[in-house]
Motif scaffolding. Sequence first.
Motif, mmCIF file in Angstrom:
data_model
loop_
_atom_site.group_PDB
_atom_site.id
_atom_site.type_symbol
_atom_site.label_atom_id
_atom_site.label_comp_id
_atom_site.label_asym_id
_atom_site.label_seq_id
_atom_site.Cartn_x
_atom_site.Cartn_y
_atom_site.Cartn_z
ATOM 1 N N MET A 1 0.828 -1.193 0.000
ATOM 2 C CA MET A 1 0.000 0.000 0.000
ATOM 3 C C MET A 1 0.871 1.255 0.000
ATOM 4 S SD MET A 1 -3.007 -1.246 2.632
ATOM 5 C CE MET A 1 -3.622 0.348 2.979
ATOM 6 N N ASP A 2 1.983 1.191 0.727
ATOM 7 C CA ASP A 2 2.878 2.345 0.773
ATOM 8 C C ASP A 2 3.452 2.664 -0.606
ATOM 9 O OD1 ASP A 2 2.476 2.659 3.497
ATOM 10 O OD2 ASP A 2 4.240 1.495 4.056
ATOM 11 N N TYR B 1 -6.553 -6.132 -2.993
ATOM 12 C CA TYR B 1 -5.334 -6.855 -2.658
ATOM 13 C C TYR B 1 -5.208 -8.121 -3.501
ATOM 14 C CZ TYR B 1 -5.725 -3.876 1.435
ATOM 15 O OH TYR B 1 -5.840 -2.795 2.265
ATOM 16 N N LYS B 2 -3.982 -8.418 -3.928
ATOM 17 C CA LYS B 2 -3.708 -9.638 -4.687
ATOM 18 C C LYS B 2 -2.461 -10.293 -4.149
ATOM 19 C CE LYS B 2 -5.643 -9.333 -9.262
ATOM 20 N NZ LYS B 2 -5.375 -9.291 -10.681
ATOM 21 N N LYS B 3 -2.435 -11.591 -4.227
ATOM 22 C CA LYS B 3 -1.271 -12.361 -3.827
ATOM 23 C C LYS B 3 -0.683 -12.967 -5.102
ATOM 24 C CE LYS B 3 -2.367 -15.428 -0.913
ATOM 25 N NZ LYS B 3 -2.661 -16.542 -0.010
ATOM 26 N N LYS B 4 0.538 -12.577 -5.445
ATOM 27 C CA LYS B 4 1.219 -13.118 -6.621
ATOM 28 C C LYS B 4 1.996 -14.359 -6.197
ATOM 29 C CE LYS B 4 0.182 -9.988 -9.698
ATOM 30 N NZ LYS B 4 -0.382 -10.260 -10.984
ATOM 31 N N LYS C 1 4.885 -12.177 -3.944
ATOM 32 C CA LYS C 1 4.725 -10.850 -3.356
ATOM 33 C C LYS C 1 3.248 -10.548 -3.179
ATOM 34 C CE LYS C 1 5.366 -8.811 -7.907
ATOM 35 N NZ LYS C 1 6.141 -7.887 -8.697
ATOM 36 N N PHE C 2 2.977 -9.569 -2.354
ATOM 37 C CA PHE C 2 1.623 -9.082 -2.141
ATOM 38 C C PHE C 2 1.499 -7.741 -2.852
ATOM 39 C CE2 PHE C 2 2.538 -11.764 1.517
ATOM 40 C CZ PHE C 2 1.418 -12.580 1.535
#
Length: 100
Positions: free
Chosen positions: A1-2, A32-35, A44-45
Amino acid sequence: MDAEIAAIEKNNTWELTDLPKGQKTIGVKWVYKKKLKENGEVDKFKARLVAKGYKQEFGVDYKEVFAPVARHDTIRLTIALAARNSWPIYQLDVKSAFLN
């Protein structure tokens, strides 16, 4: 998010203004996604801040829609022209894209 907020601030995506009389605000939400890697492990998120466009009504909140998307025909033609004329082709990955 940052990282997403930093990109928004760096690109001066938003300009804080007063809301015109009789208009309503459009909310935003985080997606939000989770790769995952090929083996199923978390790579990564990712987080994206998106506008809640579904709350808008055509003709009231907006009058036209614009989505810059390249058609496959255009991509094939461009690659064919580059191959025929020996032009170099470069790939560009866009981390943050904004429609202003």
